[in-house]
Design an enzyme around this catalytic site. Structure first.
Site, PDB file in Angstrom:
ATOM      1  N   GLU A  20       0.989  -3.403  16.689  1.00 22.95           N
ATOM      2  CA  GLU A  20      -0.118  -3.690  17.623  1.00 22.95           C
ATOM      3  C   GLU A  20      -1.253  -4.320  16.832  1.00 22.95           C
ATOM      4  O   GLU A  20      -1.263  -4.243  15.596  1.00 22.95           O
ATOM      5  CB  GLU A  20      -0.582  -2.383  18.273  1.00 22.95           C
ATOM      6  N   GLN A  70       0.850  -1.197   0.000  1.00 19.36           N
ATOM      7  CA  GLN A  70       0.000   0.000   0.000  1.00 19.36           C
ATOM      8  C   GLN A  70       0.888   1.250   0.000  1.00 19.36           C
ATOM      9  O   GLN A  70       0.400   2.359  -0.169  1.00 19.36           O
ATOM     10  CB  GLN A  70      -0.905   0.027   1.230  1.00 19.36           C
ATOM     11  N   GLY A 123       2.463  -4.405   8.980  1.00 17.39           N
ATOM     12  CA  GLY A 123       2.542  -2.955   9.174  1.00 17.39           C
ATOM     13  C   GLY A 123       1.379  -2.175   8.610  1.00 17.39           C
ATOM     14  O   GLY A 123       1.559  -1.078   8.085  1.00 17.39           O
ATOM     15  N   HIS A 160      -1.248   1.412  -4.437  1.00 19.83           N
ATOM     16  CA  HIS A 160      -1.651   2.809  -4.224  1.00 19.83           C
ATOM     17  C   HIS A 160      -0.766   3.789  -4.987  1.00 19.83           C
ATOM     18  O   HIS A 160      -0.786   4.991  -4.723  1.00 19.83           O
ATOM     19  CB  HIS A 160      -1.630   3.148  -2.724  1.00 19.83           C
TER      20      HIS A 160
HETATM   21  N1  APR Z   1       6.556  -1.871  13.013  1.00 18.80           N
HETATM   22  C1  APR Z   1       5.410  -2.525  12.676  1.00 18.80           C
HETATM   23  N2  APR Z   1       4.203  -1.912  12.566  1.00 18.80           N
HETATM   24  C2  APR Z   1       4.168  -0.592  12.809  1.00 18.80           C
HETATM   25  C3  APR Z   1       5.315   0.160  13.170  1.00 18.80           C
HETATM   26  C4  APR Z   1       6.543  -0.546  13.265  1.00 18.80           C
HETATM   27  N3  APR Z   1       7.686   0.066  13.599  1.00 18.80           N
HETATM   28  N4  APR Z   1       4.938   1.454  13.366  1.00 18.80           N
HETATM   29  C5  APR Z   1       3.612   1.506  13.121  1.00 18.80           C
HETATM   30  N5  APR Z   1       3.146   0.286  12.810  1.00 18.80           N
HETATM   31  C6  APR Z   1       1.772  -0.107  12.475  1.00 18.80           C
HETATM   32  C7  APR Z   1       0.720   0.640  13.271  1.00 18.80           C
HETATM   33  O1  APR Z   1       0.424  -0.066  14.475  1.00 18.80           O
HETATM   34  C8  APR Z   1      -0.462   0.617  12.305  1.00 18.80           C
HETATM   35  O2  APR Z   1      -1.279  -0.529  12.523  1.00 18.80           O
HETATM   36  O3  APR Z   1       1.564   0.234  11.129  1.00 18.80           O
HETATM   37  C9  APR Z   1       0.177   0.517  10.921  1.00 18.80           C
HETATM   38  C10 APR Z   1       0.074   1.794  10.106  1.00 18.80           C
HETATM   39  O4  APR Z   1      -1.295   2.017   9.873  1.00 18.80           O
HETATM   40  P1  APR Z   1      -1.721   3.265   8.988  1.00 18.80           P
HETATM   41  O5  APR Z   1      -1.015   4.466   9.474  1.00 18.80           O
HETATM   42  O6  APR Z   1      -3.221   3.253   8.903  1.00 18.80           O
HETATM   43  O7  APR Z   1      -1.087   2.937   7.544  1.00 18.80           O
HETATM   44  P2  APR Z   1      -1.649   1.937   6.461  1.00 18.80           P
HETATM   45  O8  APR Z   1      -2.368   0.780   7.099  1.00 18.80           O
HETATM   46  O9  APR Z   1      -0.531   1.618   5.544  1.00 18.80           O
HETATM   47  O10 APR Z   1      -2.720   2.855   5.665  1.00 18.80           O
HETATM   48  C11 APR Z   1      -3.335   2.256   4.535  1.00 18.80           C
HETATM   49  O11 APR Z   1      -4.379   4.382   4.017  1.00 18.80           O
HETATM   50  O12 APR Z   1      -4.211   6.642   3.927  1.00 18.80           O
HETATM   51  C12 APR Z   1      -4.202   5.506   3.174  1.00 18.80           C
HETATM   52  O13 APR Z   1      -3.144   5.275   1.114  1.00 18.80           O
HETATM   53  C13 APR Z   1      -2.891   5.356   2.483  1.00 18.80           C
HETATM   54  O14 APR Z   1      -1.716   3.324   1.962  1.00 18.80           O
HETATM   55  C14 APR Z   1      -2.344   4.046   3.019  1.00 18.80           C
HETATM   56  C15 APR Z   1      -3.575   3.339   3.500  1.00 18.80           C
END
Ligand code: APR
Length: 234
Positions: A204, A91, A176, A109
């Site tokens: 988490e 993503q 992640g 994306h």
């Molecule tokens: N190691 C593992 N996981 C992590 C870490 C880390 N160091 N730091 C953060 N995370 C986890 C968080 O707990 C969370 O569940 O990564 C996740 C990030 O979630 P989001 O910020 O929602 O990102 P993502 O899931 O990639 O978002 C999906 O939403 O806004 C749109 O296009 C955008 O591609 C993105 C999509």
């Protein structure tokens, strides 16, 4: 003979967090600082293209200082050493998976280091700042260039290939991602329909955590190399 013949891996912003690139929904995430309707929708771009270019120019600059981390490198190792098909669907719009050596990769994306002409659809590699005055490298039109990023309300790329791979996989690993955004958040359901083993590796529990047969929590740079090492022993 390894246990898994076809592996699909989904990554989200969490896999790049320890490379210094922001996530979206964590406490200091991008969507806590920007209104996504203004910088990540076609309507926002039409209303104020300068603001959208500023947002992606800042992220493109950040990318120049970011390096792949141990999680990206472990996934590249898995693709190279696991005697089966490994498809990496991300993503993320950063290019850290490529820098780590992953090749069988889908950016559903889009990509921060690419721009697209709304007039002729030509996609160019682009790591500089983009503005409304940037001409298209193919048709020379100006005022038509946009980030090659899928915004909210737009259709992600390569969905047919992704669903095909999910229907055939016997291992699905989600890394992640908060599991907040469809269609990626629904991939685990497709994998379960294919009777695949499902694994969540995250800092988490995500929104969809109860759908995963196996779950490991911690920083990606720790839990992803550990998990890949176990996979390569099978
Ligand atoms: N190691 C593992 N996981 C992590 C870490 C880390 N160091 N730091 C953060 N995370 C986890 C968080 O707990 C969370 O569940 O990564 C996740 C990030 O979630 P989001 O910020 O929602 O990102 P993502 O899931 O990639 O978002 C999906 O939403 O806004 C749109 O296009 C955008 O591609 C993105 C999509």
């Amino acid at each position: 003979m390894n246990q898994y013949r076809r592996i699909v891996i989904l990554t989200g912003a969490g896999v790049s967090a320890e490379s210094g690139l922001g996530t979206f929904r964590d406490k200091n995430g991008l969507w806590t600082k920007y209104d996504l309707r203004e910088v990540a929708t076609p309507e926002g771009f039409a209303a104020n293209p300068h603001k959208v270019h500023e947002f992606y120019n800042a992220r493109r600059q950040n990318l120049k200082n970011a390096k792949p981390n141990a999680a990206h490198l472990a996934l590249s190792r898995l693709e190279k050493k696991h005697r089966s098909e490994v498809l990496l669907v991300t993503q993320n719009v950063d290019n850290l998976h490529e820098q780590a050596g992953s090749g069988n990769l889908i950016h559903m994306h889009g990509e921060l280091a690419k721009i697209r002409c709304q007039q002729c659809d030509h996609v160019s590699e682009w790591t500089n700042d983009l503005s409304v005055g940037t001409p298209c490298l193919a048709c020379a039109e100006t005022g038509t260039m946009r980030p090659h990023i899928v915004w909210f309300g737009e259709t992600p790329f390569d969905m047919n290939a992704i669903y095909e791979a999910l229907s055939l996989c016997n291992l699905f690993v989600s890394i992640g991602t908060s599991g907040s955004v469809y269609p990626a958040s629904g991939f685990v359901d497709e994998a379960l329909r294919a009777d695949a083993h499902t694994v969540e590796l995250n800092l988490e529990p995500s929104e969809g955590q109860s759908l995963f047969a196996e779950r490991h929590y911690g920083p990606a740079t720790k839990i992803v190399p550990d998990y890949v090492a176990r996979l390569l022993e099978i």
